[in-house]
Structures are given as structure tokens and as C-alpha cells.
Design a protein around this motif. Structure first.
Motif: not given
Length: 186
Positions: A99, A103, A111, A132, A136, A139, A148
Motif C-alpha cells: 500500500a 501510494a 485508502v 486500519q 492510514i 500511507v 480516506v
């Protein structure tokens, strides 16, 4: 089934020996009411429901060491057969690394995160489940100000809010979810 009681409960106990150490993701689905404890810590639970509900949780497990696990389940007369299913996923640092790499290559990072809730799935926290929030944050560190997309069943904490370009709260989006989110993002 004739001869079986309409309400019953059970407690299963055992040990879980993780092949590698780290933060494991657990998902538990079933009707009735259930609680799952790993290493003595409550990681997932629901209140009673006639229909299948889902709960998620995390547990930090040491490699190769048995850890106690307890599952408590209660069923009552329902329209559906009693059911309970438990899944677990080993830590996989490659998922976050992928991820982050995506990015870095992108002009804008988006995301998607979720919180599975519903009737009978009372939440014990406003945090989105699992790791999670950390995804975030990772990223956002790689590509400042990601967008998001939240798919929550209610209010959630957003400790990363000031580092995001925007948040789309999709709530209960239905079958047109993908098309609608793509239109909003585009």
C-alpha cells in the motif's frame, strides 16, 4: 431439531500456537451471542442476534508459544440454524508495504477502510477495527494528505484526520457503492 433445547450455551477452551509472532487479525461470524478471548483478553464479541453478525479483533501473539483461547457462545431459538465461524490472519508486513509503495507511485492516495457492524454487533470502541488506523498513517507518511473512504456502521475515531485531504463516509452504501464512490472521487 426435536429433542434439543431451544436455548443453550457452550464454552470452548484450548490453546493457539502462532507460527510467527506479531499482530494477528481475527474475524468471528455467527448468530446468537459470542465472545472470543485470546490470552485472556476479549478481542471480539456480539450481543444476541437471530441472524449472522461479524466482529473483528486483534491479538499480539508470540511465535511458537501456546496462548489460551476461549470462545463463549449462546444460542436461542432462531429462524436459522446456530452457527459460529472464526478466522485468523497472520501478520503480513508486505500488505502495508504494498500500500505504501502504491501510494508513493500515485498522484493521489485513496485508502478504503471499514467497520462491520449491525444489529447485535455492539461496539466496545469507536476505533475502526484491527490495524486500519496504522495503515492510514503509513500511507499518509508515504503520500501526504490521502483521501480516506470510510465504510462504517456508525461514528468512528479518526486520529489521522488532520493528515488527510478528505474523508468520504459511505455508511451503508448498497449495491451501487463502487460506482458512486468512483464518481465522487473522480
Amino acid at each position: 431439531v426435536p429433542g434439543l433445547p431451544s436455548a443453550w450455551s457452550v464454552r470452548w477452551t484450548g490453546t493457539l500456537t502462532a507460527p510467527t509472532g506479531g499482530a494477528y487479525r481475527f474475524s468471528v461470524s455467527g448468530n446468537g451471542a459470542f465472545k472470543v478471548f485470546v490470552g485472556g483478553k476479549l478481542i471480539a464479541q456480539t450481543a444476541y442476534a437471530d441472524f449472522a453478525t461479524l466482529a473483528q479483533g486483534m491479538a499480539d501473539l508470540p511465535a511458537g508459544q501456546p496462548v489460551p483461547i476461549t470462545v463463549e457462545y449462546a444460542a436461542t431459538a432462531a429462524a436459522w440454524a446456530s452457527s459460529l465461524s472464526i478466522g485468523w490472519q497472520a501478520p503480513d508486513p508486505a500488505m502495508v508495504a504494498q500500500a505504501v509503495a502504491a501510494a508513493k507511485r500515485s498522484s493521489v492516495a485513496v485508502v478504503f477502510v471499514n467497520d462491520v457492524t449491525g444489529e447485535g454487533s455492539d461496539r466496545s470502541t469507536l476505533a475502526i477495527p484491527g490495524d486500519q488506523d496504522q495503515l492510514i498513517a503509513a500511507v499518509a507518511a508515504a503520500k501526504p494528505h490521502p483521501v480516506v473512504v470510510l465504510n462504517p456502521g456508525g461514528a468512528v475515531r479518526m486520529p489521522w484526520l488532520n493528515r488527510s485531504a478528505g474523508v468520504i463516509a459511505s455508511w451503508c452504501p448498497g449495491q451501487g457503492f463502487g460506482t458512486a464512490i468512483a464518481a465522487l472521487l473522480w
